[in-house]
Design a protein around this motif. Structure first.
Motif, PDB file in Angstrom:
ATOM      1  N   PRO A  17      41.582   8.871  33.180  1.00  0.00           N
ATOM      2  CA  PRO A  17      42.632   8.016  33.749  1.00  0.00           C
ATOM      3  C   PRO A  17      42.560   8.017  35.270  1.00  0.00           C
ATOM      4  O   PRO A  17      42.249   9.042  35.889  1.00  0.00           O
ATOM      5  CB  PRO A  17      43.934   8.671  33.258  1.00  0.00           C
ATOM      6  N   MET A  18      42.821   6.865  35.876  1.00  0.00           N
ATOM      7  CA  MET A  18      42.828   6.741  37.335  1.00  0.00           C
ATOM      8  C   MET A  18      44.079   6.019  37.774  1.00  0.00           C
ATOM      9  O   MET A  18      44.658   5.229  37.025  1.00  0.00           O
ATOM     10  CB  MET A  18      41.600   5.951  37.824  1.00  0.00           C
ATOM     11  N   ARG A  19      44.476   6.299  39.003  1.00  0.00           N
ATOM     12  CA  ARG A  19      45.627   5.607  39.565  1.00  0.00           C
ATOM     13  C   ARG A  19      45.250   4.171  39.902  1.00  0.00           C
ATOM     14  O   ARG A  19      44.123   3.908  40.329  1.00  0.00           O
ATOM     15  CB  ARG A  19      46.099   6.315  40.840  1.00  0.00           C
ATOM     16  N   PRO A  20      46.172   3.224  39.734  1.00  0.00           N
ATOM     17  CA  PRO A  20      45.888   1.846  40.157  1.00  0.00           C
ATOM     18  C   PRO A  20      45.750   1.782  41.666  1.00  0.00           C
ATOM     19  O   PRO A  20      46.217   2.676  42.388  1.00  0.00           O
ATOM     20  CB  PRO A  20      47.113   1.068  39.663  1.00  0.00           C
ATOM     21  N   SER A  21      45.114   0.743  42.166  1.00  0.00           N
ATOM     22  CA  SER A  21      44.957   0.583  43.608  1.00  0.00           C
ATOM     23  C   SER A  21      45.338  -0.839  44.003  1.00  0.00           C
ATOM     24  O   SER A  21      45.479  -1.720  43.166  1.00  0.00           O
ATOM     25  CB  SER A  21      43.514   0.881  44.036  1.00  0.00           C
ATOM     26  N   GLY A  49      31.803   0.984  32.127  1.00  0.00           N
ATOM     27  CA  GLY A  49      33.250   1.173  32.130  1.00  0.00           C
ATOM     28  C   GLY A  49      33.902   0.329  33.202  1.00  0.00           C
ATOM     29  O   GLY A  49      33.241  -0.464  33.881  1.00  0.00           O
ATOM     30  N   GLN A  50      35.198   0.529  33.351  1.00  0.00           N
ATOM     31  CA  GLN A  50      35.966  -0.248  34.320  1.00  0.00           C
ATOM     32  C   GLN A  50      36.817   0.663  35.188  1.00  0.00           C
ATOM     33  O   GLN A  50      37.237   1.736  34.743  1.00  0.00           O
ATOM     34  CB  GLN A  50      36.892  -1.227  33.603  1.00  0.00           C
ATOM     35  N   LEU A  51      37.070   0.195  36.399  1.00  0.00           N
ATOM     36  CA  LEU A  51      38.065   0.820  37.257  1.00  0.00           C
ATOM     37  C   LEU A  51      39.390   0.097  37.038  1.00  0.00           C
ATOM     38  O   LEU A  51      39.408  -1.035  36.555  1.00  0.00           O
ATOM     39  CB  LEU A  51      37.636   0.720  38.726  1.00  0.00           C
ATOM     40  N   PRO A  52      40.514   0.715  37.375  1.00  0.00           N
ATOM     41  CA  PRO A  52      41.795   0.027  37.224  1.00  0.00           C
ATOM     42  C   PRO A  52      41.832  -1.257  38.048  1.00  0.00           C
ATOM     43  O   PRO A  52      41.179  -1.367  39.089  1.00  0.00           O
ATOM     44  CB  PRO A  52      42.805   1.046  37.755  1.00  0.00           C
ATOM     45  N   ALA A  53      42.578  -2.223  37.551  1.00  0.00           N
ATOM     46  CA  ALA A  53      42.710  -3.495  38.271  1.00  0.00           C
ATOM     47  C   ALA A  53      43.280  -3.247  39.666  1.00  0.00           C
ATOM     48  O   ALA A  53      44.144  -2.393  39.868  1.00  0.00           O
ATOM     49  CB  ALA A  53      43.595  -4.451  37.492  1.00  0.00           C
ATOM     50  N   HIS A  54      42.788  -4.027  40.626  1.00  0.00           N
ATOM     51  CA  HIS A  54      43.164  -3.881  42.037  1.00  0.00           C
ATOM     52  C   HIS A  54      43.868  -5.156  42.487  1.00  0.00           C
ATOM     53  O   HIS A  54      43.303  -6.250  42.404  1.00  0.00           O
ATOM     54  CB  HIS A  54      41.897  -3.629  42.866  1.00  0.00           C
TER      55      HIS A  54
END
Length: 205
Positions: A20-24, A112-117
């Motif tokens: 899990p990652m924080r959104p940006s 994979g994907q990073l959180p939507a920015h």
């Protein structure tokens, strides 16, 4: 650099993408900005292509044409808004990369994907990280892409390469991340989500 070491670096990226990652957003460093409730954001996808070369793993980026209406001359990942014909933002990112730099979607293994920015231009951009499977020679889209170039993955994943700068924008002082590489000034949304990948990889160290 051996292929084993390159694949080891790629494994770290894959493991980071699974956590899990924080959104940006473009507003991360500007807490005084008040965003309107109910704002409508348009979905978009960008591709972060990683290519394994004998000299090391590289990330493919573009320099936008100076003739572009939006963000002329800026450094960006290939990508754009999601069209009606796209199944999702991943499909949009792969389609745009094909159009902008000639990367065949069959030559891109999505990792994979990073959180939507969220951007100041009212897009919610999803960065899609992919490995380029085979030999690839970029073909820049005339009129939109001025240059296609590569940045070492080690540079992208080194948090020490990022710094905060500021400029006035729409009457306000806006802060943002930059990660310059040689003559290329990587900044704004591109620097922010690349830094987020670097943060995620660093979390396992």
């Amino acid at each position: 650099m051996t292929i084993d070491l390159q694949e080891g670096a790629l494994d770290r990226v894959i493991r980071a993408l699974a956590r899990p990652m924080r959104p940006s957003s473009d507003f991360d460093l500007n807490p005084d900005v008040v965003l309107p409730e109910g704002r409508r954001l348009r979905p978009a996808g960008v591709l972060v292509p990683i290519l394994l070369r004998p000299e090391g793993a590289r990330v493919i980026l573009t320099k936008r044409s100076s003739a572009m209406r939006h963000h002329p001359g800026q450094i960006a990942c290939p990508g754009g808004k999601q069209d009606e014909g796209d199944a999702d933002v991943v499909a949009a990112a792969l389609r745009e990369a094909h159009e902008e730099i000639g990367l065949d979607p069959r030559n891109a293994e999505v990792l994979g994907q990073l959180p939507a920015h969220e951007t100041v231009t009212s897009f919610t951009v999803t960065p899609v990280v992919a490995r380029v499977r085979d030999v690839f020679t970029p073909v820049p889209e005339a009129g939109e892409v001025a240059e296609v170039f590569e940045v070492p993955l080690d540079h992208v994943l080194d948090l020490g390469r990022y710094r905060i700068e500021a400029r006035r924008w729409r009457g306000m002082r806006r802060r943002y991340y930059v990660a310059p590489f040689g003559p290329y000034y990587i900044w704004g949304a591109t620097a922010r989500f690349l830094r987020q990948l670097a943060e995620a990889v660093a979390d396992e160290d």
